[in-house]
Scaffold this active site. Structure first.
Site, PDB file in Angstrom:
ATOM      1  CB  CYS A 126       3.082   7.610   9.232  1.00  0.00           C
ATOM      2  SG  CYS A 126       1.694   6.460   9.249  1.00  0.00           S
TER       3      CYS A 126
ATOM      4  N   GLY B 136      -6.705   0.107   3.467  1.00  0.00           N
ATOM      5  CA  GLY B 136      -7.729   0.994   4.000  1.00  0.00           C
ATOM      6  C   GLY B 136      -7.263   1.837   5.155  1.00  0.00           C
ATOM      7  CG  LEU B 137     -10.087   3.020   7.753  1.00  0.00           C
ATOM      8  CD1 LEU B 137     -10.495   3.059   9.235  1.00  0.00           C
ATOM      9  CD2 LEU B 137     -11.059   3.854   6.930  1.00  0.00           C
TER      10      LEU B 137
ATOM     11  N   GLY C 157       2.292   4.775   1.722  1.00  0.00           N
ATOM     12  CA  GLY C 157       2.649   5.135   3.079  1.00  0.00           C
ATOM     13  C   GLY C 157       3.938   4.484   3.541  1.00  0.00           C
ATOM     14  CD  GLN C 158       7.254   7.567   5.515  1.00  0.00           C
ATOM     15  OE1 GLN C 158       8.187   7.395   6.274  1.00  0.00           O
ATOM     16  NE2 GLN C 158       6.913   8.767   5.094  1.00  0.00           N
TER      17      GLN C 158
ATOM     18  CB  ALA D 291      -2.705   4.614  10.147  1.00  0.00           C
TER      19      ALA D 291
ATOM     20  NE  ARG E 175       0.161   0.069   4.905  1.00  0.00           N
ATOM     21  CZ  ARG E 175       1.257   0.732   5.246  1.00  0.00           C
ATOM     22  NH1 ARG E 175       1.656   1.770   4.535  1.00  0.00           N
ATOM     23  NH2 ARG E 175       1.967   0.370   6.305  1.00  0.00           N
TER      24      ARG E 175
END
Length: 220
Positions: free
Chosen positions: A181, A163-164, A72-73, A150, A70
């Site tokens: 992150c 997703g989240l 992001g970090q 996140a 995905r």
């Protein structure tokens, strides 16, 4: 077809979740399955997004580390944190990735508002943040801010997945093995850490309620 909600009570291993998501995304694109939001928890683990920096994994032997694929970090997942995997067809929602991400953020913010928590965006910082007026300010006098949710999404043939995650009552010390992150100067919080006795069932009900009022619930 209406968006299906899937709830899994057990802790789902991360490789199993990836396999399940990828199969569902393919079926959505093929028209053989409905869109889905999958709510679950993982055992303690770290995931690396496509922008992850090796130096931000400060304790690599603490928990298993997975390449998520995905955006992001580094992110932590674990018990007490609600993960919502969002498998929606953006081809039916205007193919606007930036708007879609903003709508997911708005959904999280609206969900937190159900518990009188003011979640906010911050320029240059992914996720949703809360201002901690109850804690001492930063050395420069600005209010302390902690991350409560996140967001990391991926698209395949215009179908979203990943997703989240929203922190309900995870062990916040588990975030200590990464720089969440990539942000060193801010902390992490949860609904219970904020003094709110919110259960996972409470959060799930709020997620469903606010989703139904969100543009995410409607195709073009």
């Amino acid at each position: 077809m209406a968006v299906e909600w899937q709830f899994t009570d057990r802790l789902v291993p991360y490789p199993e979740a990836l396999h399940t998501m990828e199969a569902r995304v393919a079926a959505i694109r093929a028209g053989t399955a409905s869109e889905q939001i999958w709510l679950l928890e993982h055992p303690p683990l770290y995931t690396a997004g496509t922008s992850a920096r090796r130096e931000d994994l400060t304790d690599p032997d603490r928990f298993p580390v997975y390449d998520a694929g995905r955006g992001g970090q580094y992110t932590y997942h674990g018990p007490g944190q609600r993960v919502a995997y969002v498998m929606l067809d953006l081809a039916a929602r205007g193919r606007d990735v930036r708007r879609f991400v903003a709508q997911v953020e708005d959904w999280v913010i609206a969900t937190l508002a159900e518990f009188n928590v003011k979640g906010e965006r911050r320029e240059g910082r992914v996720g949703v943040w809360v201002v901690r007026h109850d804690k001492a300010p930063n050395p420069d006098g600005t209010p302390r801010e902690d991350k409560i949710a996140a967001i990391g999404l991926r698209l395949r043939k215009w179908v979203s997945f990943h997703g989240l995650s929203i922190n309900v009552e995870p062990d916040l010390s588990h975030f200590g093995g990464i720089v969440p992150c990539g942000i060193r100067e801010h902390g992490v919080t949860s609904l219970v850490d904020l003094g709110l006795p919110v259960t996972m069932a409470d959060l799930d009900a709020a997620l469903q309620k606010t989703f139904s009022a969100s543009p995410l619930a409607h195709t073009a």
